[in-house]
Design a protein around this motif. Structure first.
Motif, PDB file in Angstrom:
ATOM      1  N   ASN A   1      33.796  35.478  40.847  1.00  0.00           N
ATOM      2  CA  ASN A   1      34.832  35.403  41.762  1.00  0.00           C
ATOM      3  C   ASN A   1      34.426  34.329  42.710  1.00  0.00           C
TER       4      ASN A   1
ATOM      5  N   GLY B   1      34.775  31.160  41.200  1.00  0.00           N
ATOM      6  CA  GLY B   1      36.149  30.528  41.347  1.00  0.00           C
ATOM      7  C   GLY B   1      36.879  30.116  42.732  1.00  0.00           C
ATOM      8  N   GLU B   2      36.321  30.785  43.575  1.00  0.00           N
ATOM      9  CA  GLU B   2      36.694  30.378  45.128  1.00  0.00           C
ATOM     10  C   GLU B   2      35.876  29.119  45.447  1.00  0.00           C
TER      11      GLU B   2
ATOM     12  N   MET C   1      29.155  35.076  35.028  1.00  0.00           N
ATOM     13  CA  MET C   1      29.897  36.460  35.052  1.00  0.00           C
ATOM     14  C   MET C   1      28.781  37.660  35.014  1.00  0.00           C
TER      15      MET C   1
ATOM     16  N   VAL D   1      30.499  41.830  45.481  1.00  0.00           N
ATOM     17  CA  VAL D   1      31.469  40.678  44.765  1.00  0.00           C
ATOM     18  C   VAL D   1      31.061  40.236  43.759  1.00  0.00           C
TER      19      VAL D   1
ATOM     20  N   ASN E   1      30.976  29.777  34.017  1.00  0.00           N
ATOM     21  CA  ASN E   1      31.625  31.150  33.524  1.00  0.00           C
ATOM     22  C   ASN E   1      30.453  32.190  33.071  1.00  0.00           C
TER      23      ASN E   1
END
Length: 162
Positions: free
Chosen positions: A62, A65-66, A50, A58, A47
């Motif tokens: 994200n 997470g993908e 971020m 992008v 995290n």
């Protein structure tokens, strides 16, 4: 008149027999605690992406997470590894809670009355004496975190009256 043999006790497996003892429960607490802390550390590092600069418009979070959704994707189906990790994490969490609860009951049965004098902590440090409270705090934070970011419920959001 026939004499029947007495019923034989069914032998349980070694892991179950080990878990029935206090030492086994303490081992389960230690191993699952290490797994849970390892997860928290990996989750924190993931995290922290971020705060990396976005590439090609992008945000890195994200992409993170993908990539979690398609771990080992060509070999295994998409989401499979993520769900195996989630189920393993839930199993470790439940085993940790059960072992803590069972050890507390075992301790209360072993000594139903409290100590007569003040307790002297010769070996236990501050962290080991307050571990049950820090565990409760982590549990409360986890519930808030899941409610806020997974379930879409914002527990302490300010109320707007229209």
């Amino acid at each position: 008149m026939t004499v029947s043999a007495p019923p034989t006790k069914r032998r349980i497996s070694w892991p179950a027999e080990f878990y029935r003892s206090a030492v086994g429960k303490k081992w389960v607490m230690a191993v699952t605690g290490i797994l849970l802390l390892g997860y928290l550390l990996a989750h924190l590092i993931g995290n922290l992406k971020m705060f990396l600069p976005p590439e090609a418009g992008v945000p890195e979070i994200n992409l993170y997470g993908e990539e979690l959704r398609k771990l080992l994707f060509p070999i295994l189906p998409r989401y499979l590894v993520l769900w195996v990790l989630r189920i393993g994490l839930l199993a470790a969490f439940l085993l940790h809670l059960h072992a803590a609860w069972a050890l507390t009951l075992m301790n209360k049965r072993a000594r139903p009355s409290g100590y007569q004098g003040p307790r002297e902590y010769l070996v236990a440090n501050y962290a080991s004496r307050t571990m049950r409270y820090s565990g409760v705090l982590v549990l409360l934070w986890l519930l808030w975190h899941l409610a806020d970011l997974t379930w879409g419920v914002q527990p302490f959001a300010p109320q707007t009256w229209e």
